[in-house]
Motif scaffolding. Structure first.
Motif, PDB file in Angstrom:
ATOM      1  N   THR A  56       0.733  -1.332  -0.133  1.00 30.08           N
ATOM      2  CA  THR A  56       0.039   0.013   0.053  1.00 30.08           C
ATOM      3  C   THR A  56       0.863   1.417   0.054  1.00 30.08           C
ATOM      4  O   THR A  56       0.211   2.409  -0.167  1.00 30.08           O
ATOM      5  N   GLY A  57       2.061   1.085   0.220  1.00 33.49           N
ATOM      6  CA  GLY A  57       3.016   2.362   0.272  1.00 33.49           C
ATOM      7  C   GLY A  57       3.018   3.155   1.713  1.00 33.49           C
ATOM      8  O   GLY A  57       3.455   4.110   1.867  1.00 33.49           O
ATOM      9  N   PRO A  95      -9.163  -0.717  -1.134  1.00 27.53           N
ATOM     10  CA  PRO A  95      -9.477   0.702  -1.035  1.00 27.53           C
ATOM     11  C   PRO A  95      -8.467   1.536  -0.543  1.00 27.53           C
ATOM     12  O   PRO A  95      -8.572   2.661  -1.214  1.00 27.53           O
ATOM     13  N   VAL A  96      -7.580   1.162   0.013  1.00 32.20           N
ATOM     14  CA  VAL A  96      -6.326   2.021   0.333  1.00 32.20           C
ATOM     15  C   VAL A  96      -5.609   2.370  -1.087  1.00 32.20           C
ATOM     16  O   VAL A  96      -5.298   3.530  -1.230  1.00 32.20           O
ATOM     17  N   LEU A  97      -5.366   1.378  -1.781  1.00 35.67           N
ATOM     18  CA  LEU A  97      -4.617   1.582  -3.205  1.00 35.67           C
ATOM     19  C   LEU A  97      -5.623   2.677  -3.921  1.00 35.67           C
ATOM     20  O   LEU A  97      -5.267   3.534  -4.480  1.00 35.67           O
ATOM     21  N   ALA A  98      -6.932   2.560  -3.989  1.00 33.85           N
ATOM     22  CA  ALA A  98      -7.931   3.299  -4.718  1.00 33.85           C
ATOM     23  C   ALA A  98      -7.896   4.826  -4.174  1.00 33.85           C
ATOM     24  O   ALA A  98      -7.671   5.622  -4.807  1.00 33.85           O
ATOM     25  N   ALA A 108      -6.792   7.838   2.512  1.00 27.62           N
ATOM     26  CA  ALA A 108      -6.676   6.277   2.858  1.00 27.62           C
ATOM     27  C   ALA A 108      -6.949   6.205   4.211  1.00 27.62           C
ATOM     28  O   ALA A 108      -7.449   5.236   4.859  1.00 27.62           O
ATOM     29  N   LEU A 109      -5.877   7.027   5.122  1.00 25.22           N
ATOM     30  CA  LEU A 109      -5.928   7.000   6.515  1.00 25.22           C
ATOM     31  C   LEU A 109      -7.299   7.228   7.253  1.00 25.22           C
ATOM     32  O   LEU A 109      -7.722   6.770   8.158  1.00 25.22           O
TER      33      LEU A 109
END
Length: 466
Positions: A56-57, A95-98, A108-109
């Motif tokens: 996810t980075g 969902p985090v990537l999107a 994302a957070l």
């Protein structure tokens, strides 16, 4: 002759025992042996936990920190009698990537924080109302569909990483399969981390690893923290994750009940809420959403040690690891080819876990209700349909999950009204955990019907050699 056990009282103390077929949550071995078991839990959780921030980075050290802190909070909130480790959830990856691609890491957070808040609310309701309403809302055909589409929605991401270096990715994939079929016990359960480590060394030998940041990083230092931001447009894609995390937590509690013979149903709501608190904390500082880990159930099944003391050791060890930036940079340097190999199996396996829910609960796909409840959402999720309504952006996972719920309940209600759909008779839902490559096999302990006030479980009659 065995040394007499030392007795203590209170939920945050343990009765020390020197031997026994089973070490219950309220007991512990000597501290050196307890530390050894705790470190096994660290090794078991590490492979899956560090993969999520890499994919996810997110900063790996930050995720490790909140993983350890979340585990300690979970133990406190559940009264220190429900053994569990909270690691990174794979359900959050898509969902985090999107969200990161469209609105940045802060968005994302923010989505993760909202997931945690909803978990807390659901946990409180479950604590007072039980889980029957959840089983009615999400029968096996729905939960299996949602879990499956979350994993299969990530197939394009796995393909992209795989194509970055097909040779290394293929080597990692082959190593992963070989680890699973050639080794038993703990090594077999650690097939993910073993294949990644060997693949990393292979990529390092081929000059594919950038080690410059590793050399510059300090041995000791604080992780990188990031603040969340809240964007209405990305929040819908996080809502299905809440359902998955609820299923994972219920599955964990049921697994522990089966293994120890202690009835933990009364702690179900606390477990869900505790995961919510840990997820809120993680999202507030730059970490990933947390979930109970089946890898650590595997360690308990192998050792028959269910002591929560070992989980305190594991949580503290994760916190200490997070305070080394050099460790974080090593994790962050895993090349795309290595990730491509392991995620090709990993994401597919998440999809298969959804299928396993169907099989375990004998979902009858001869019925049109079940057929369409699964068929339509899976296509929506795999193809990643998108639908924007004003500021709201619904992705394949959100649309697929909503479609599964809407199709099932609409067909049940309308079919029941018309007399074309017979009512289902589901007595119990079999939950599983969304953590891949576990392979846990165990026999439930016997002779304990409920948790004693002191937290000490009765021993099983069969002696077990550790």
């Amino acid at each position: 002759m065995n040394k007499p056990a030392s007795r203590t009282s209170g939920p945050f103390r343990w009765n020390q025992v020197d031997t026994g077929a089973v070490i219950s949550p309220g007991e512990r071995l000597s501290w050196p042996r307890t530390v050894g078991i705790g470190l096994q839990h660290v090794v078991a959780m590490f492979g899956a936990t560090f993969l999520v921030p890499v994919l996810t980075g997110f900063p790996p050290s930050t995720t490790l920190l909140f993983s350890g802190v979340g585990t300690l909070l979970f133990l406190i909130i559940t009264g220190n009698r429900l053994p569990s480790y909270l690691g990174s959830s794979f359900a959050i990856i898509a969902p985090v990537l999107a969200a990161t691609a469209s609105q940045g890491m802060g968005a994302a957070l923010g989505g993760i924080v909202v997931v945690g808040l909803l978990l807390i609310v659901i946990g409180v309701v479950v604590q007072f109302a039980g889980t029957h309403w959840l089983e009615a809302l999400m029968p096996p055909v729905v939960t299996g569909t949602i879990v499956a589409l979350i994993g299969l929605n990530l197939a394009p991401t796995a393909k992209m990483n795989y194509e970055a270096d097909a040779i290394t990715a293929t080597v990692v994939l082959v190593l992963l399969v070989l680890c699973l079929v050639l080794f038993r016990g703990l090594i077999g359960r650690l097939a993910i981390v073993a294949s990644v480590v060997l693949g990393y060394l292979f990529a390092l030998a081929r000059g594919e690893v950038d080690t410059s940041k590793i050399e510059q990083a300090a041995w000791i230092g604080l992780p990188d923290f990031h603040a969340p931001s809240f964007h209405l447009a990305v929040l819908p894609m996080f809502l299905p994750v809440v359902l998955v995390l609820v299923v994972e937590n219920i599955g964990h509690v049921k697994s522990i009940t089966s293994m120890t013979g202690i009835d933990y149903d009364k702690k179900m709501g606390r477990a869900i809420a505790a995961d919510g608190v840990a997820t809120v904390l993680a999202g507030s500082g730059g970490g990933s959403a947390t979930t109970t880990y089946a890898e650590n159930i595997g360690v308990m099944a192998a050792t028959k040690v269910y002591s929560t003391a070992a989980y305190w050791v594991a949580g503290l060890a994760a916190i200490l690891l997070s305070l080394s930036p050099k460790v974080g940079e090593v994790i962050a340097s895993v090349p795309a080819g290595v990730l491509g190999g392991v995620t090709t199996a990993l994401y597919g396996l998440v999809g298969i876990l959804g299928v396993h829910i169907w099989v375990s609960n004998r979902v009858d796909f001869g019925k049109p209700v079940n057929q369409f409840t699964a068929a339509i959402p899976l296509v929506i999720g795999i193809a990643n349909f998108e639908w924007a309504i004003g500021d709201l952006d619904f992705s394949g996972i959100a649309l697929g999950a909503f479609a599964a719920l809407a199709i099932y309940h609409a067909m049940r209600i309308l079919g029941g009204w018309r007399g074309t759909v017979a009512p289902d008779h589901v007595t119990e839902i079999t939950y599983i955990e969304d953590v891949p490559l576990t392979g846990v096999e165990h026999e439930p302990a016997t002779g304990v019907e409920e948790e004693p006030a002191t937290g000490e479980a009765d021993r099983t009659a069969t002696e077990h050699e550790r």
